[in-house]
Design a protein around this motif. Structure first.
Motif, short mmCIF file in Angstrom:
data_model
loop_
_atom_site.label_atom_id
_atom_site.label_comp_id
_atom_site.label_asym_id
_atom_site.label_seq_id
_atom_site.Cartn_x
_atom_site.Cartn_y
_atom_site.Cartn_z
N VAL A 35 -80.57 -24.58 5.95
CA VAL A 35 -79.89 -24.29 4.69
C VAL A 35 -79.04 -23.04 4.89
O VAL A 35 -79.56 -21.92 4.98
N LEU A 171 -75.05 -27.82 -1.38
CA LEU A 171 -76.14 -27.67 -2.33
C LEU A 171 -75.64 -26.88 -3.54
O LEU A 171 -75.02 -25.83 -3.38
N HIS A 211 -88.08 -28.60 -0.95
CA HIS A 211 -87.54 -28.91 -2.28
C HIS A 211 -87.76 -27.77 -3.26
O HIS A 211 -87.01 -27.65 -4.24
N ALA A 214 -84.65 -25.72 -2.72
CA ALA A 214 -83.49 -26.36 -3.34
C ALA A 214 -83.53 -26.20 -4.85
O ALA A 214 -82.49 -25.96 -5.50
#
Length: 307
Positions: A35, A171, A211, A214
């Motif tokens: 990420v 994202l 998750h 995120a």
């Protein structure tokens, strides 16, 4: 060919909010879930036409505020920015030789992808200089040929990279996050850190996106994000540079919402609750034996941009 004789591109550093590393693949790479988050530490790459040089050949120069970092910047054909110019030249009939000047603010060999950022900037700058008209998707493919971290600086903002890190999906990241980066003396070899990771984690599982991380990004929640920061390479970086552990501990003791080694290190990244909080954290970290300097930044910011 157009009349443009030089182009300057500004390009950001990155911090890894999650770096999940799988086992080594047959091609020598590791599967990653990476990420990326672009932050407001920028290099500027200026590309000028040199008609006395063969198409795609580059001569390089560099300047910046940190002479010790500049000493580690290769100024030959091994530099990723020079390789980017040579690669793009093979895809356009309008290529010339170039002079590439790097104005460095991103730490060198610090785990913040400064060399990859310069390569991405060189692709964008040469494309504009030569009026190549190469589609963005093709630029991303060329960037991936240069290295796993090179595509992201073209995109900027926040994205998850899969494969070996080069396959990007943006994202959603509303709001602004504030960061402090503790810079270390010297660099760390990415190859050496991965080799140490393989030694420490011979049973590494396949990587998965976190998750919770995120969701924290989607909510723009720095406290949730701070608790979700992870880097599978951190134990390997600390094994090679044990003193970095004291820097991480000092940042946490000073109130950082999250603390993590950035990429392969040795830069350590600290998430703050505000710009004022970041300034206080930076002051608390200065003077530590393993901290040569601190810088503050915010993110996300856009990718490579023509000035």
């Amino acid at each position: 060919m157009n009349a443009t004789t030089s182009v300057t591109v500004r390009v950001p550093a990155k911090v890894n909010l999650q770096l999940a590393v799988g086992p080594a693949r047959g091609d020598g790479y590791h599967g990653l879930v990476n990420v990326f988050h672009a932050v407001s530490l920028f290099d500027e790459v200026t590309v000028s036409a040199r008609t006395d040089l063969p198409p795609g050949q580059a001569v390089l120069s560099a300047d910046g505020e940190r002479p010790d970092h500049l000493a580690r910047v290769p100024l030959d054909e091994g530099n990723l920015a020079a390789r980017a110019a040579a690669l793009l030249a093979r895809h356009t009939p309008r290529a010339t030789g170039v002079h590439i000047h790097l104005r460095k603010a991103i730490p060198v060999a610090g785990g913040m992808a400064g060399g990859s950022a310069d390569a991405a900037a060189a692709l964008v700058a040469c494309d504009a200089l030569w009026d190549s008209g190469v589609p963005r998707e093709q630029l991303l493919e060329l960037a991936a040929d240069l290295g796993s971290d090179v595509p992201f600086p073209l995109l900027g903002h926040t994205a998850v990279g899969t494969g070996r890190g080069e396959l990007l999906t943006p994202l959603p990241t509303p709001g602004t996050f504030h960061w402090v980066f503790a810079l270390a003396e010297g660099g760390l070899s990415t190859a050496a850190v991965f080799a140490e990771y393989d030694r420490l984690r011979p049973d590494a599982p396949e990587p998965r996106l976190d998750h919770d991380l995120a969701a924290a990004l989607a909510a723009g929640d720095p406290r949730r994000l701070g608790t979700a920061l992870t880097n599978d390479l951190q134990p390997a970086a600390l094994s090679l540079r044990p003193g970095l552990a004291s820097v991480l501990d000092a940042g946490r003791a000073a109130g950082a919402l999250g603390a993590v080694v950035s990429g392969s290190g040795p830069t350590c990244a600290f998430l703050a609750g505000s710009a004022e909080h970041a300034r206080g954290l930076a002051a608390a970290l200065r003077g530590l034996d393993e901290c040569a300097d601190t810088v503050t930044a915010h993110g996300p910011v856009p990718g490579a941009t023509v000035l």
